[in-house]
Structures are given as C-alpha cells and as structure tokens.
Design a protein around this motif. Sequence first.
Motif, PDB file in Angstrom:
ATOM      1  N   THR A 184      12.514  12.527   9.888  1.00 23.70           N
ATOM      2  CA  THR A 184      13.074  13.884   9.878  1.00 23.70           C
ATOM      3  C   THR A 184      13.975  14.124  11.095  1.00 23.70           C
ATOM      4  OG1 THR A 184      11.234  14.753   8.573  1.00 23.70           O
ATOM      5  CG2 THR A 184      12.481  16.345   9.867  1.00 23.70           C
ATOM      6  N   VAL A 185      13.701  13.440  12.207  1.00 25.76           N
ATOM      7  CA  VAL A 185      14.566  13.546  13.390  1.00 25.76           C
ATOM      8  C   VAL A 185      15.996  13.148  13.021  1.00 25.76           C
ATOM      9  CG1 VAL A 185      15.000  12.704  15.739  1.00 25.76           C
ATOM     10  CG2 VAL A 185      12.656  13.099  14.961  1.00 25.76           C
ATOM     11  N   LEU A 186      16.135  12.174  12.125  1.00 27.01           N
ATOM     12  CA  LEU A 186      17.462  11.723  11.694  1.00 27.01           C
ATOM     13  C   LEU A 186      18.193  12.836  10.944  1.00 27.01           C
ATOM     14  CD1 LEU A 186      16.560   8.146  10.385  1.00 27.01           C
ATOM     15  CD2 LEU A 186      17.344   8.799  12.656  1.00 27.01           C
ATOM     16  N   PHE A 187      17.447  13.614  10.178  1.00 34.56           N
ATOM     17  CA  PHE A 187      18.068  14.719   9.440  1.00 34.56           C
ATOM     18  C   PHE A 187      18.664  15.742  10.403  1.00 34.56           C
ATOM     19  CE2 PHE A 187      15.506  12.791   6.218  1.00 34.56           C
ATOM     20  CZ  PHE A 187      16.105  13.104   5.018  1.00 34.56           C
ATOM     21  N   PHE A 188      17.947  16.023  11.492  1.00 33.03           N
ATOM     22  CA  PHE A 188      18.496  16.933  12.501  1.00 33.03           C
ATOM     23  C   PHE A 188      19.779  16.354  13.093  1.00 33.03           C
ATOM     24  CE2 PHE A 188      19.101  18.180  16.891  1.00 33.03           C
ATOM     25  CZ  PHE A 188      19.072  19.563  16.819  1.00 33.03           C
ATOM     26  N   LEU A 189      19.780  15.045  13.339  1.00 32.79           N
ATOM     27  CA  LEU A 189      20.933  14.395  13.965  1.00 32.79           C
ATOM     28  C   LEU A 189      22.193  14.562  13.145  1.00 32.79           C
ATOM     29  CD1 LEU A 189      19.912  10.946  15.486  1.00 32.79           C
ATOM     30  CD2 LEU A 189      20.957  12.896  16.638  1.00 32.79           C
ATOM     31  N   TRP A 190      22.125  14.251  11.843  1.00 33.43           N
ATOM     32  CA  TRP A 190      23.374  14.353  11.081  1.00 33.43           C
ATOM     33  C   TRP A 190      23.689  15.793  10.714  1.00 33.43           C
ATOM     34  CZ3 TRP A 190      19.965  11.063   7.915  1.00 33.43           C
ATOM     35  CH2 TRP A 190      19.481  11.679   6.761  1.00 33.43           C
ATOM     36  N   LYS A 195       0.825  -1.209   0.000  1.00 30.83           N
ATOM     37  CA  LYS A 195       0.000   0.000   0.000  1.00 30.83           C
ATOM     38  C   LYS A 195       0.864   1.266   0.000  1.00 30.83           C
ATOM     39  CE  LYS A 195      -3.929  -2.122   2.391  1.00 30.83           C
ATOM     40  NZ  LYS A 195      -4.795  -2.073   3.606  1.00 30.83           N
ATOM     41  N   ALA A 196       2.147   1.077   0.321  1.00 25.45           N
ATOM     42  CA  ALA A 196       3.049   2.235   0.365  1.00 25.45           C
ATOM     43  C   ALA A 196       3.227   2.877  -1.005  1.00 25.45           C
ATOM     44  CB  ALA A 196       4.416   1.810   0.909  1.00 25.45           C
ATOM     45  N   ALA A 197       2.890   2.149  -2.066  1.00 29.06           N
ATOM     46  CA  ALA A 197       3.036   2.698  -3.415  1.00 29.06           C
ATOM     47  C   ALA A 197       2.117   3.890  -3.646  1.00 29.06           C
ATOM     48  CB  ALA A 197       2.749   1.619  -4.454  1.00 29.06           C
ATOM     49  N   GLU A 198       1.011   3.954  -2.885  1.00 30.26           N
ATOM     50  CA  GLU A 198       0.045   5.042  -3.082  1.00 30.26           C
ATOM     51  C   GLU A 198      -0.261   5.753  -1.764  1.00 30.26           C
ATOM     52  OE1 GLU A 198      -2.996   4.314  -6.425  1.00 30.26           O
ATOM     53  OE2 GLU A 198      -2.771   2.343  -5.505  1.00 30.26           O
ATOM     54  N   LEU A 199       0.767   5.965  -0.946  1.00 31.53           N
ATOM     55  CA  LEU A 199       0.564   6.680   0.310  1.00 31.53           C
ATOM     56  C   LEU A 199       0.047   8.089   0.037  1.00 31.53           C
ATOM     57  CD1 LEU A 199       3.688   5.819   2.487  1.00 31.53           C
ATOM     58  CD2 LEU A 199       1.343   5.123   2.918  1.00 31.53           C
ATOM     59  N   THR A 200      -0.932   8.511   0.821  1.00 32.28           N
ATOM     60  CA  THR A 200      -1.434   9.875   0.705  1.00 32.28           C
ATOM     61  C   THR A 200      -0.620  10.795   1.618  1.00 32.28           C
ATOM     62  OG1 THR A 200      -3.016   9.637   2.514  1.00 32.28           O
ATOM     63  CG2 THR A 200      -3.753   8.962   0.316  1.00 32.28           C
ATOM     64  N   LEU A 201      -0.852  12.084   1.486  1.00 34.99           N
ATOM     65  CA  LEU A 201      -0.167  13.046   2.352  1.00 34.99           C
ATOM     66  C   LEU A 201      -0.439  12.753   3.819  1.00 34.99           C
ATOM     67  CD1 LEU A 201      -0.814  16.377   0.408  1.00 34.99           C
ATOM     68  CD2 LEU A 201       1.401  15.297   0.793  1.00 34.99           C
ATOM     69  N   ARG A 202      -1.707  12.479   4.142  1.00 36.95           N
ATOM     70  CA  ARG A 202      -2.081  12.243   5.535  1.00 36.95           C
ATOM     71  C   ARG A 202      -1.385  10.990   6.090  1.00 36.95           C
ATOM     72  NH1 ARG A 202      -7.146  12.084   4.770  1.00 36.95           N
ATOM     73  NH2 ARG A 202      -7.575  14.286   5.152  1.00 36.95           N
ATOM     74  N   GLN A 203      -1.341   9.936   5.287  1.00 35.41           N
ATOM     75  CA  GLN A 203      -0.748   8.678   5.748  1.00 35.41           C
ATOM     76  C   GLN A 203       0.763   8.769   5.905  1.00 35.41           C
ATOM     77  OE1 GLN A 203      -2.226   6.348   2.494  1.00 35.41           O
ATOM     78  NE2 GLN A 203      -4.029   5.612   3.614  1.00 35.41           N
ATOM     79  N   SER A 204       1.386   9.703   5.216  1.00 34.79           N
ATOM     80  CA  SER A 204       2.851   9.790   5.249  1.00 34.79           C
ATOM     81  C   SER A 204       3.379  10.721   6.338  1.00 34.79           C
ATOM     82  CB  SER A 204       3.370  10.259   3.884  1.00 34.79           C
ATOM     83  OG  SER A 204       2.919  11.573   3.601  1.00 34.79           O
ATOM     84  N   ILE A 205       2.487  11.413   7.061  1.00 37.11           N
ATOM     85  CA  ILE A 205       2.938  12.412   8.036  1.00 37.11           C
ATOM     86  C   ILE A 205       3.786  11.796   9.143  1.00 37.11           C
ATOM     87  CG2 ILE A 205       2.171  13.996   9.859  1.00 37.11           C
ATOM     88  CD1 ILE A 205      -0.140  14.800   8.034  1.00 37.11           C
ATOM     89  N   TYR A 206       3.303  10.715   9.791  1.00 35.19           N
ATOM     90  CA  TYR A 206       4.044  10.140  10.925  1.00 35.19           C
ATOM     91  C   TYR A 206       5.410   9.601  10.517  1.00 35.19           C
ATOM     92  CZ  TYR A 206       5.562   7.031  14.618  1.00 35.19           C
ATOM     93  OH  TYR A 206       6.320   6.397  15.565  1.00 35.19           O
ATOM     94  N   PRO A 207       5.495   8.732   9.488  1.00 37.35           N
ATOM     95  CA  PRO A 207       6.828   8.227   9.134  1.00 37.35           C
ATOM     96  C   PRO A 207       7.795   9.322   8.712  1.00 37.35           C
ATOM     97  CG  PRO A 207       5.196   7.572   7.486  1.00 37.35           C
ATOM     98  CD  PRO A 207       4.441   8.098   8.663  1.00 37.35           C
TER      99      PRO A 207
END
Length: 468
Positions: free
Chosen positions: A37-43, A20-32
């Motif tokens: 994004t926390v990882l981006f802050f880390l590096w 189902k990840a092939a058609e994730l909507t904006l709402r469904q993708s917010i949490y992951p």
Amino acid sequence: MSRGFWKKRSLRVRDDQQTKAAELTLRQSIYPIALVTVLFFLWGFSYGLLDTLNKHFQNTLNINKARSSGLQVAYFGAYPLASLGHAAWLLRHFGYRAVFIWGLFLYGVGALLAIPAIIKHSFPGFCVCIFIIGNGLGSLETAANPYIAVCGPPKYSEIRSNLAQAFNGIGTVVAPVLGSYVFFNFDEETALENVQWVYLAIACFVFILAVVFFFSSIPEITDADMAFQASESHAGAEDLPLRKQYRLFHASFAQFCYTGAQVAIASYFINYVTETRANTDSALGSKFLAGAQACFAIGRFGGAALMNFVKPRMVFGVFLTMATVFIAPAITQHGNTGLSLLFVVMLFESICFPTIVALGMRGLGRHTKKGSGFLVGGVFGGACVPPLMGVAADRHGTGLSMVVPLCFFVAAWTYALAVNFVPWYRNTIDAFSETDVGARSLDRQDEVLAEAAMVTGEKPEAVNMEKV
C-alpha cells in the motif's frame, strides 16, 4: 550471512507450483498488503505532482496547454511499455517482489535524472525523465494492483483494492498542497530549485523502500494459485486461451477510456478554475485541486466501506454513472457551480480504476499475471486523452473542452453496464464474490486457536498457531 538467508531472498518463483498463498487468510495478508500500500501512496503523490507541474511549467517555461500535456504523454505513455513489456516479463519469470524492486529502481533513477533537466530548464529533457519515472510506476502498478486483488480471500478483492487505492488518493492530495506552497509562491528560479529538492527526496525514499522490499518476506502468488482460486469459485469452468478472454479486453478498453478522462480532468483542473472562476490564481487553483483530490480519497474510503454491504459491481455502476452525469453540466456552468461539479465528479471517479482492475481479473485463472498487464496498460489512455483536451482548450477554452472526457466516460460506461446486466460477465464476477477461499481458512484457524486456548488456559490471540 548464511546461504539459507540469501536463498530466502531469491527473487525467482516457479509459476507452475501452488503455494500457501492460494488460501491466505485476512490475518496473514495484513503485512504484505500494508507494505504494498505504501507504493500506492507513492504513485498517487507522483501523479498529483504531475498535475501541479503541468500548470507550473505553463507559467515558468511559457508553453501552451497542448504542449504541457507532454508530461502526461511521457508519464502514461510509458505504462504499456512496462505493463506489456519489461515488467510483464519480470512478473512471469521471477515474481511480484522482483517487479516491485525493479519499479522502485526506475522511479529513483528518473527522479535523479530530473534534477539536471530542471537546472537546464529543458522541458523535453524533463519529459524524458518523466518517461523513465512512468516506466517505474507502470512496473509497480503492473505488480501491485493484481497483488492487492489476489493477496487474501477473493471475496474481499474489490474492498482491498479500493482501500489500498485510497492511500493513492491521499498522495494526490498531498502533492497539490505541496505545490501550492513551494511552486507558485516563489519567483521562477526559486520555484524550479524547489522542484529539484522534491525529486531528490523522492529518489532517496524509493531507493530505501527498494531495500526494504528486498529484505521482506512477502508471499508470492503464482499462476497455479490463481487457477486454484478460479476452480474453487467455479468461475474457471471456461479455461479459454488468453486471446479469447473477451471480458478482459472489454475491461482494458474501459480502463483506457476511464483513465484518459480522469487524467484529462485533473490535468486541466487548475486551468479550468483560473479561467472560469473570478479572482482565482494558480496557487489558489492548486489548493482547489487538493480539495478535489481529497474528495477523490474520501470516495475511495467510502466506496470500500459501501462494498461491504452492496456488490462491488453495483457500486462501480452507480459511481461511473454519476461521474458521467455531473461532468456534462461542467461544460457550460462556470464559477463556483462549475468548480463544485468537478468536486462531485472526482468524488465519483474514486473507486472506478481499482474496481475495473479487480473485476477485469475475475475468472482469468492461470492468465492472471498476463491479464493484469492489459488492465494496467489501459492507463495509456492518460497519454492519449489529455492532448486532445489540450487542443480543444487552446481553441475553445477549458470549460468547453470538458466535452472530451465526457465522451470517454460514456465509452467506459459500456463496461459498467455489461458487468451489471450481461449474465456472462455478472455470473463470473459474482462467483468470486461468494467463494469462501481464505475466509473459510480463517474460520477454521480461529476454531483451532480457540480449542488450543481452552486446553492451555491462555487467550486465543496468545496461542502460537505454528505450535498448534
């Protein structure tokens, strides 16, 4: 705990099955996306800390500029080993979550090992620890950059990438500010002790974050999902073998040149301002670096917003052109003028790295995971260009050495020209920008929720989609 619980925590994912990840909507993708994004802050924090430590070790260990670039060589030299080696293998045989956990583990181990190296005042030992940390961060980038790019509707890929990377920019601001207060305002022994505490805190945080990733349920995106997106966007008509993905290799070359130039400028930023601006010491130089990194972060937020109205490839072309134009006069202009030019350069550098990743992955389909390894491996430029600039700075001064990143910016600029003016590049990129995969699903879901709300008399957001 039940067997079903541990089965859901499995790190192995089959790459030949569409999900189902092939058609994730904006709402469904917010949490992951928020979690990754926390990882981006880390590096970003780790990278900003590295630039500050470069000057700090020149002062405390009495090493020259060329030798201090060993930190950048160790850090960025680890990236291709991760992105084309162990992290790439894990990504293909297990999945994104497994690579996230592996990268955080390596990051934590390297941070802990750095403490005895600092106690012994061993610069080579600390470089080894930075190499381990670089492997961890290289693993995280190998998974996180493509994950952000593909997690959600493809047409918003570059916007997602730049928003996530904006938090990377925030990390690069925090680190120099921290360094200006805990590294340069104390005697040598106290400053080195403060470095130990910083790395201990990092280790504790990343190990906790690894546990969070293990227990989190985030969608895994397979090669089959990416092949589906390519076919839906009509950008995958040429299902070529990996060795013939020439656009990918050009993007990887541009990433090598661009990253090398970016890292070189940031690495010797403090040297530049202390040498070319009167009455500027290392502590003040570190604060100026934080200000320049703030421009970098602002540029990413601004660039992501601009991409809502202008095609990402055009924004990328303008930003890289401006970075190239403004670095040239910094070679001869000193004082506040030279400092201001570097601020402007870092503002325009902002969106280049994530946009090259997102554009370079366009149309790769089933080769997406392997291709992302080449794009992240391009970060190896950060290990090659700073030593060249360090040698030039030792011989001719840091101001004149800015000619080195200028040359690499010009080489990276060839990709910006190609994606905007060569149809073979441009048409594939635009096909993804115009597809409604994910966005179409979101519209349909909203319609279903609205219809259900009319029947139940509830507000649309109160309706449970699974019950509908």
